[in-house]
Motif scaffolding. Structure first.
Motif, PDB file in Angstrom:
ATOM      1  N   LYS A   1       0.960  -1.195   0.065  1.00  0.00           N
ATOM      2  CA  LYS A   1      -0.212   0.079   0.258  1.00  0.00           C
ATOM      3  C   LYS A   1       0.666   1.638   0.350  1.00  0.00           C
ATOM      4  O   LYS A   1       0.398   2.668  -0.662  1.00  0.00           O
ATOM      5  CB  LYS A   1      -1.046   0.021   1.248  1.00  0.00           C
ATOM      6  CG  LYS A   1      -1.800  -1.694   1.102  1.00  0.00           C
ATOM      7  CD  LYS A   1      -3.003  -1.254  -0.160  1.00  0.00           C
ATOM      8  CE  LYS A   1      -4.303  -1.592   0.111  1.00  0.00           C
ATOM      9  NZ  LYS A   1      -4.561  -2.243  -1.319  1.00  0.00           N
TER      10      LYS A   1
ATOM     11  N   TYR B   1     -12.763  -1.635  -0.163  1.00  0.00           N
ATOM     12  CA  TYR B   1     -12.447  -0.299  -0.744  1.00  0.00           C
ATOM     13  C   TYR B   1     -14.141  -0.141  -1.092  1.00  0.00           C
ATOM     14  O   TYR B   1     -14.813  -0.835  -1.408  1.00  0.00           O
ATOM     15  CB  TYR B   1     -11.636  -1.275  -1.716  1.00  0.00           C
ATOM     16  CG  TYR B   1     -12.571  -1.613  -2.379  1.00  0.00           C
ATOM     17  CD1 TYR B   1     -13.263  -1.851  -3.963  1.00  0.00           C
ATOM     18  CD2 TYR B   1     -11.644  -3.515  -2.721  1.00  0.00           C
ATOM     19  CE1 TYR B   1     -13.530  -2.623  -4.788  1.00  0.00           C
ATOM     20  CE2 TYR B   1     -12.741  -4.892  -4.137  1.00  0.00           C
ATOM     21  CZ  TYR B   1     -13.521  -4.032  -4.845  1.00  0.00           C
ATOM     22  OH  TYR B   1     -14.420  -4.504  -5.405  1.00  0.00           O
ATOM     23  N   ASN B   2     -13.336   1.282  -1.183  1.00  0.00           N
ATOM     24  CA  ASN B   2     -14.829   2.302  -1.869  1.00  0.00           C
ATOM     25  C   ASN B   2     -13.965   3.135  -2.906  1.00  0.00           C
ATOM     26  O   ASN B   2     -12.754   3.214  -2.658  1.00  0.00           O
ATOM     27  CB  ASN B   2     -15.522   2.431  -1.249  1.00  0.00           C
ATOM     28  CG  ASN B   2     -16.717   3.156  -1.475  1.00  0.00           C
ATOM     29  OD1 ASN B   2     -16.894   3.439  -2.683  1.00  0.00           O
ATOM     30  ND2 ASN B   2     -17.373   3.501  -1.084  1.00  0.00           N
ATOM     31  N   VAL B   3     -14.633   2.358  -4.080  1.00  0.00           N
ATOM     32  CA  VAL B   3     -13.704   3.444  -5.147  1.00  0.00           C
ATOM     33  C   VAL B   3     -14.594   4.172  -6.238  1.00  0.00           C
ATOM     34  O   VAL B   3     -14.573   4.573  -7.831  1.00  0.00           O
ATOM     35  CB  VAL B   3     -13.085   3.160  -6.579  1.00  0.00           C
ATOM     36  CG1 VAL B   3     -11.384   2.247  -5.381  1.00  0.00           C
ATOM     37  CG2 VAL B   3     -13.830   1.335  -7.185  1.00  0.00           C
TER      38      VAL B   3
ATOM     39  N   ARG C   1     -17.560  -1.144  -5.146  1.00  0.00           N
ATOM     40  CA  ARG C   1     -16.937  -0.962  -2.956  1.00  0.00           C
ATOM     41  C   ARG C   1     -16.904  -2.261  -2.798  1.00  0.00           C
ATOM     42  O   ARG C   1     -17.661  -3.175  -3.418  1.00  0.00           O
ATOM     43  CB  ARG C   1     -18.057  -0.149  -2.219  1.00  0.00           C
ATOM     44  CG  ARG C   1     -19.151  -0.665  -2.739  1.00  0.00           C
ATOM     45  CD  ARG C   1     -19.975   0.357  -1.179  1.00  0.00           C
ATOM     46  NE  ARG C   1     -19.669   0.374   0.438  1.00  0.00           N
ATOM     47  CZ  ARG C   1     -19.804  -0.821   0.264  1.00  0.00           C
ATOM     48  NH1 ARG C   1     -20.009  -1.402   0.588  1.00  0.00           N
ATOM     49  NH2 ARG C   1     -18.780  -0.820   1.689  1.00  0.00           N
ATOM     50  N   GLN C   2     -16.418  -2.654  -1.770  1.00  0.00           N
ATOM     51  CA  GLN C   2     -16.743  -4.401  -0.640  1.00  0.00           C
ATOM     52  C   GLN C   2     -16.325  -3.835   0.672  1.00  0.00           C
ATOM     53  O   GLN C   2     -14.984  -2.633   1.030  1.00  0.00           O
ATOM     54  CB  GLN C   2     -14.608  -5.105  -1.434  1.00  0.00           C
ATOM     55  CG  GLN C   2     -14.851  -6.521  -0.825  1.00  0.00           C
ATOM     56  CD  GLN C   2     -13.886  -6.754  -0.707  1.00  0.00           C
ATOM     57  OE1 GLN C   2     -13.182  -6.325  -1.194  1.00  0.00           O
ATOM     58  NE2 GLN C   2     -13.663  -8.847  -0.963  1.00  0.00           N
TER      59      GLN C   2
ATOM     60  N   PHE D   1     -14.702   6.015   2.472  1.00  0.00           N
ATOM     61  CA  PHE D   1     -13.960   5.790   1.156  1.00  0.00           C
ATOM     62  C   PHE D   1     -12.423   5.718   2.359  1.00  0.00           C
ATOM     63  O   PHE D   1     -11.514   5.468   1.264  1.00  0.00           O
ATOM     64  CB  PHE D   1     -13.766   7.295   0.572  1.00  0.00           C
ATOM     65  CG  PHE D   1     -14.854   7.476  -0.432  1.00  0.00           C
ATOM     66  CD1 PHE D   1     -15.029   7.206  -1.031  1.00  0.00           C
ATOM     67  CD2 PHE D   1     -15.740   8.219  -0.316  1.00  0.00           C
ATOM     68  CE1 PHE D   1     -15.671   6.591  -2.450  1.00  0.00           C
ATOM     69  CE2 PHE D   1     -17.280   8.279  -0.513  1.00  0.00           C
ATOM     70  CZ  PHE D   1     -17.024   7.630  -2.703  1.00  0.00           C
ATOM     71  N   ASN D   2     -12.814   5.288   3.724  1.00  0.00           N
ATOM     72  CA  ASN D   2     -11.647   5.040   4.310  1.00  0.00           C
ATOM     73  C   ASN D   2     -11.528   4.194   4.743  1.00  0.00           C
ATOM     74  O   ASN D   2     -12.424   3.744   5.413  1.00  0.00           O
ATOM     75  CB  ASN D   2     -11.476   6.236   5.515  1.00  0.00           C
ATOM     76  CG  ASN D   2     -10.324   6.251   6.281  1.00  0.00           C
ATOM     77  OD1 ASN D   2      -9.873   5.198   7.315  1.00  0.00           O
ATOM     78  ND2 ASN D   2      -9.069   7.294   6.241  1.00  0.00           N
ATOM     79  N   SER D   3     -10.164   3.904   4.270  1.00  0.00           N
ATOM     80  CA  SER D   3     -10.244   2.003   5.237  1.00  0.00           C
ATOM     81  C   SER D   3     -10.881   1.823   6.269  1.00  0.00           C
ATOM     82  O   SER D   3     -10.792   1.164   7.353  1.00  0.00           O
ATOM     83  CB  SER D   3      -9.288   1.331   4.917  1.00  0.00           C
ATOM     84  OG  SER D   3      -8.528   2.020   5.531  1.00  0.00           O
TER      85      SER D   3
ATOM     86  N   ARG E   1     -14.410   1.902   7.457  1.00  0.00           N
ATOM     87  CA  ARG E   1     -15.239   0.111   6.939  1.00  0.00           C
ATOM     88  C   ARG E   1     -14.547  -0.426   8.365  1.00  0.00           C
ATOM     89  O   ARG E   1     -15.221  -1.857   8.314  1.00  0.00           O
ATOM     90  CB  ARG E   1     -14.869   0.363   5.547  1.00  0.00           C
ATOM     91  CG  ARG E   1     -14.919   0.706   4.278  1.00  0.00           C
ATOM     92  CD  ARG E   1     -14.963   0.328   3.753  1.00  0.00           C
ATOM     93  NE  ARG E   1     -13.743  -0.443   3.488  1.00  0.00           N
ATOM     94  CZ  ARG E   1     -12.105   0.894   2.723  1.00  0.00           C
ATOM     95  NH1 ARG E   1     -13.019   2.302   2.072  1.00  0.00           N
ATOM     96  NH2 ARG E   1     -11.632   0.413   2.308  1.00  0.00           N
TER      97      ARG E   1
END
Length: 197
Positions: free
Chosen positions: A60, A126-128, A132-133, A171-173, A176
Motif C-alpha cells: 500500500k 475498498y470504495n472507489v 466497493r467491498q 472511502f477511508n479503510s 470500514r
C-alpha cells in the motif's frame, strides 16, 4: 419477482458473511458479570491476501510513494486501532445494555473478568465510487479471570465480521474496519444477553 430474489440473496449473503463459534467454555460462565476489562491484541495479524501485516503495508505504501502519502498511510493504519476500532467495539458492546447493567472498557483492571479481542485477519475492503467491498475482521475473543489469566471461561471465534459505513460513504479503510469491530461488539453483547443465564 426479481426484487424479491435480490432481497433474498442479500439476506443470505449477510447471514453467511459472519460466523461465530464457541471454541471453549460457555456463555453461562459469564452469568451475573457486570463489567469487563477489555484488551486488544493485534500481534501477528494477516491482512487481506498477504501473509503478514508488513507485506500489506509495503504494498500500500509503494502505491502512495509518488504522492508522498506513504508514511501517512502507515501512521494512520496503526493510529486507527486506538482512535477508531477500539472505541467502536466498546461503544457498540455497551449500547446493547441500555440500563447499564453490563459495562466493558479498557483499563477496568478491577473487573473480575477480562475480554481479550485478538485480531487474526483484516480485509480492509475498498470504495472507489463505482465499486466497493465491505471490510471484514476475524478475531478470537477470550474471556478470562483478570487476576488469573490462565482461568479461561469462554473463547469465541468471530469470522468475517462485516463493516461498512452507511450510504456508501466509506472511502477511508479505517471507517470500514471500525464498523467491523462495532458489529463484533454488538454480536458478542447480544449473545451474552441471551446465553449468559
Amino acid at each position: 419477482m426479481k426484487k424479491a430474489m435480490f432481497v433474498l440473496l442479500l439476506v443470505a449473503t449477510a447471514a453467511v458473511a459472519q460466523k461465530k463459534k464457541v471454541e471453549s467454555g460457555d456463555y453461562k460462565n459469564l452469568a451475573g458479570v457486570t463489567e469487563f476489562n477489555v484488551e486488544f491484541d493485534y500481534s501477528n495479524i494477516k491482512v487481506a491476501k498477504f501473509d503478514n501485516e508488513e507485506d500489506f503495508l509495503a504494498d500500500k505504501m509503494k502505491k502512495r510513494e509518488e504522492k508522498g502519502k506513504d508514511e501517512d498511510f502507515r501512521k494512520n493504519w496503526f493510529a486507527d486501532r486506538e482512535a477508531r476500532y477500539e472505541p467502536k467495539f466498546i461503544e457498540s458492546f455497551n449500547k446493547r445494555f441500555d440500563d447499564g447493567s453490563v459495562k466493558a472498557d479498557k483499563g477496568l483492571t478491577s473487573a473480575k473478568y477480562t475480554m481479550k479481542v485478538k485480531t487474526e485477519w483484516i480485509q480492509p475492503g475498498y470504495n472507489v465510487g463505482v465499486s466497493r467491498q465491505n471490510a471484514e475482521v476475524t478475531a478470537l475473543v477470550t474471556f478470562f479471570e483478570t487476576a488469573n489469566p490462565s482461568n479461561v471461561v469462554l473463547t469465541v471465534r468471530i469470522e468475517r465480521s462485516p463493516g461498512a459505513v452507511g450510504m456508501g460513504m466509506d472511502f477511508n479503510s479505517g471507517g470500514r474496519i471500525a464498523e467491523s469491530y462495532a458489529k463484533m461488539g454488538k454480536e458478542l453483547a447480544n449473545d451474552i444477553r441471551k446465553k449468559a443465564k
